[in-house]
Structure formats: C-alpha cells, structure tokens
Write an enzyme that holds these catalytic residues in place. Sequence first.
Site, PDB file in Angstrom:
ATOM      1  N   PHE A 139      43.453   5.710  11.103  1.00  0.00           N
ATOM      2  CA  PHE A 139      44.068   4.658  10.296  1.00  0.00           C
ATOM      3  C   PHE A 139      43.368   4.614   8.942  1.00  0.00           C
ATOM      4  O   PHE A 139      42.156   4.471   8.871  1.00  0.00           O
ATOM      5  CB  PHE A 139      43.965   3.283  10.963  1.00  0.00           C
ATOM      6  CG  PHE A 139      44.657   2.215  10.152  1.00  0.00           C
ATOM      7  CD1 PHE A 139      46.044   2.072  10.201  1.00  0.00           C
ATOM      8  CD2 PHE A 139      43.941   1.405   9.282  1.00  0.00           C
ATOM      9  CE1 PHE A 139      46.685   1.118   9.423  1.00  0.00           C
ATOM     10  CE2 PHE A 139      44.582   0.446   8.501  1.00  0.00           C
ATOM     11  CZ  PHE A 139      45.956   0.304   8.568  1.00  0.00           C
ATOM     12  N   ASP A 224      35.937   7.795   5.959  1.00  0.00           N
ATOM     13  CA  ASP A 224      36.494   6.457   5.812  1.00  0.00           C
ATOM     14  C   ASP A 224      35.655   5.530   6.688  1.00  0.00           C
ATOM     15  O   ASP A 224      35.826   5.488   7.903  1.00  0.00           O
ATOM     16  CB  ASP A 224      37.967   6.460   6.242  1.00  0.00           C
ATOM     17  CG  ASP A 224      38.592   5.069   6.227  1.00  0.00           C
ATOM     18  OD1 ASP A 224      37.850   4.082   6.065  1.00  0.00           O
ATOM     19  OD2 ASP A 224      39.830   4.982   6.379  1.00  0.00           O
ATOM     20  N   LYS A 253      36.413  -3.856   4.017  1.00  0.00           N
ATOM     21  CA  LYS A 253      36.208  -4.874   5.058  1.00  0.00           C
ATOM     22  C   LYS A 253      34.949  -5.745   4.878  1.00  0.00           C
ATOM     23  O   LYS A 253      35.013  -6.727   4.164  1.00  0.00           O
ATOM     24  CB  LYS A 253      36.271  -4.227   6.439  1.00  0.00           C
ATOM     25  CG  LYS A 253      37.702  -3.763   6.755  1.00  0.00           C
ATOM     26  CD  LYS A 253      38.015  -3.660   8.236  1.00  0.00           C
ATOM     27  CE  LYS A 253      39.500  -3.626   8.497  1.00  0.00           C
ATOM     28  NZ  LYS A 253      40.123  -2.310   8.505  1.00  0.00           N
TER      29      LYS A 253
HETATM   30  C1  LIG Z   1      41.218  -1.644   7.730  1.00  0.00           C
HETATM   31  C2  LIG Z   1      41.093  -0.207   7.439  1.00  0.00           C
HETATM   32  C3  LIG Z   1      41.676   0.372   6.292  1.00  0.00           C
HETATM   33  C4  LIG Z   1      42.562  -0.411   5.359  1.00  0.00           C
HETATM   34  O1  LIG Z   1      41.891  -1.434   4.708  1.00  0.00           O
HETATM   35  P1  LIG Z   1      42.743  -2.570   3.933  1.00  0.00           P
HETATM   36  O2  LIG Z   1      41.687  -3.400   3.283  1.00  0.00           O
HETATM   37  O3  LIG Z   1      43.538  -3.299   4.965  1.00  0.00           O
HETATM   38  O4  LIG Z   1      43.609  -1.861   2.964  1.00  0.00           O
HETATM   39  C5  LIG Z   1      41.420   1.696   6.037  1.00  0.00           C
HETATM   40  N1  LIG Z   1      40.664   2.442   6.867  1.00  0.00           N
HETATM   41  C6  LIG Z   1      40.097   1.923   7.967  1.00  0.00           C
HETATM   42  C7  LIG Z   1      39.244   2.794   8.824  1.00  0.00           C
HETATM   43  C8  LIG Z   1      40.310   0.598   8.312  1.00  0.00           C
HETATM   44  O5  LIG Z   1      39.778   0.099   9.432  1.00  0.00           O
END
Ligand SMILES: *Cc1c(COP(=O)(O)O)cnc(C)c1O
Length: 399
Positions: A139, A224, A253
């Site tokens: 994700f 990420d 986050k």
């Molecule tokens: C939550 C998340 C995103 C997206 O972040 P947003 O602030 O909602 O755009 C991207 N990568 C990972 C691994 C995430 O957990």
Amino acid sequence: MMNTKEILEMGEQYLMRNVGRIPLAPVRGKGVQLWDADGNEYLDFVSGIAVNSLGHCHPAVVDAITRQANKLIHCSNLYYIEPQVLLAKMLAKHSGMSKAFFCNSGAEANEAAIKLARKHAKLKYSQEKIEIITAQQSFHGRTLATITATGQTRYQKGFEPLPGGFKYVPFNDLEAMEQAVGAATCAVMLEPIQGEGGVNEASRYYLEGVKMLCREHSALLIFDEVQTGIGRTGHFLAYQHYGVEPDILTLAKALGGGFPIGAMLANDDVAATFQPGDHASTFGGNPLACAAALAALEEMLTGGVIENAAAVGSYMQDRLRGLAGKYDYVTEVRGLGLLLGVELAIDGGGIVSGCQEKGLLINCVNGNVLRFIPPLTITRQDVDQAMGILETVMDTIKK
Ligand SMILES: *Cc1c(COP(=O)(O)O)cnc(C)c1O
C-alpha cells in the site's frame, strides 16, 4: 455540542461516502484514551492509523503547535523556514539519508519518491529506464501514481487509465524479484513490513537480496516507511532491524505527532537530481507542521518512547500468542514492536465491533487480520486491559 446521532446524520448528508465509516464520533483524546460525543471512553489501539504514536494531544506537541501558531503559521517555500531546516537536519541525523523534501501526506511523499527516481534514472542512465517494481499486497497511497504503485487491484478499479511503468512481484520472494528487475528498472519500492496489506514482514534475506539486485541493475531502493517509521517497530526506522539502507525513504503518519506532514528523504547523490522547479508543494514543510514534527521527534528520540515500543510490543506479542492458542480460528500472530497483526480464519469485523462496544478500538485489514497499532507510550497495564476486552469478545465467537 452535538451528540453522536446528530454528527452521524449530518455526516451521512454532507460527506462523500469515499470511506466505509464506523458509527463513532470521537471528540477528545488524552494519551491512549479517547472519548466520543456521548461521553463514552475508549482505549485507542488504532491511533488514527499509526499516527498518534505519542498518544492523543501530547503536551509537547500541543505546546509547540500553540507557540508556533502565535508566531507564523504559513509562509511559502519560496523562502527558508527555520523549523523546516531544523527538521531536515534532525531527520538527516537519524535516518541515514542526507536531504529532505517535505509534503503533507504519505501518498505525496511516495509520489515525490517516484518522480525523483524516474528523473534520476533518465539523467544518469537512459530515457527507457523508467520501471518501478512494487510488491503485491503493498500500500503506497491514493493518488493515481500511488494507487498504481499499490499492488492491489481493489484500489485501482474504476480509476483507469493508470500511469504506466509499474510492475508487481509477490512480497518476500527473492526469486520473483530477480526475474523482474532489469535494465528498464529505475527503482524498487517496498514497505519493510506491509501495514495495510496485513502486517507482513519482509525477511532480512529478502531485503539484503533486493538491495544487491538493485545495485547490480543500477536501480534505486525506495523504502516506504510511512507506517513503519518513527519508532513504530521498536527502532526509529524499520530498516534498522535489517541493516539494509535504502536510497530513498518516505515518512508521514506519526512524523508530526498527529499533525499532517510527510517527508521524502534521499542520499546526496540521488537528491541532487531535483533542480529548482522540479517539484514543490504549497503547504509542504510549513512552519506549523514542522514545529509539531520537531517537538514530536524530540520526545520520541529522548523520552524512551522507542525503547518502550520495543519492550511493550514484545510483551503484547506474547500476550497475543497466549490468546491465540485458545482459539482454533487464529492462524498466526505476527509483527514487530507495536505494529502487530493477528490473522484469523474468519472475518475480523465482528471482533472489531465487539471490542468497540466494550471500549477498545482496534482495526482489521484485509478482512481477516486484526491490526494493533496503539500509541508507543502505552504501558503493560494498558495492554492487559486491552487483552482482557479482546479475550471476552473472542470467547463469544465459536472456537
Ligand atoms: C498510510 C500509508 C500511505 C499513505 O499515506 P497518506 O498519508 O494516507 O497519503 C502510504 N504508504 C504506507 C505504507 C501507508 O501505511
């Protein structure tokens, strides 16, 4: 003050139904505790999805926001911003990266990483080196490029045409990666532990292997760490568990202690790709967000919070394993630090709503993985209380 029913009804009328909302209206939080509009109290093991890692309304963050709001809320990245340069320096010191770009979310951080990797490969190697390889069940966000990077078709359906140049491989499968990486690969983007995809951990063997493949094919390695970063797994960054350093790292986050901010970090060589005009964000790295992040990081790095996440996380994982042994429908307990998952052979929705009724907020990813992402400041007593509620609810489900 509105009550829960009034807030829900107004939301139904005026909000787009872009997410499946749970009928709960939180209005106040302190530490791990959260109160809804009707005065009900909850133990919050969701933390705004791994955002409130210092708990709700941490005094250091509240104080930093208040002071900065009285000084300067926003100016522009046309100018140099003091809290932004201080934050960039602090992240450089603790991340192994050299330079920062600031934005407002995880998706934007990944979007920036994708743009940086593409341009880097085109300048340094060739116009054809454009492919980004990501993992199935990953994700990476909700913009068009990041849903395309996300290796799950359910996030992409209905939004085609998607940007080209993305390729997917099964997670944690080095052979599959070896087959996929080639001359056209400009980057491999991975979460060290997949969060939304079901709390799936990469092995050290896998990440070491992927890094070697990237070197061999002059491709960049992007981690990420939007969910796994900032202490969540018991190290400041999850990659530090593995000793495999990326070329580009994304954060969001928990970075701002609850305030929206994202960051894309890179080593000097890669960062030098961006020239004036290449990328920008009006709000990215604004004084208020950076002041919040500075205060949150200071607390995170000097307050024993990360050590607590490691210790209480391992205690909680033990407690979950103990519980798991009682129920036939639990298939696995996994995770690191305070990013924990319990995989079920049944749908997890009933357990989530049962826990909520009894005052514990947890969530479920992939339909059948209970995910626990509490503040990193929780105590063993908080865990005991949560496990008590969880056990009561799990007892009501046939074994
Ligand atoms: C939550 C998340 C995103 C997206 O972040 P947003 O602030 O909602 O755009 C991207 N990568 C990972 C691994 C995430 O957990």
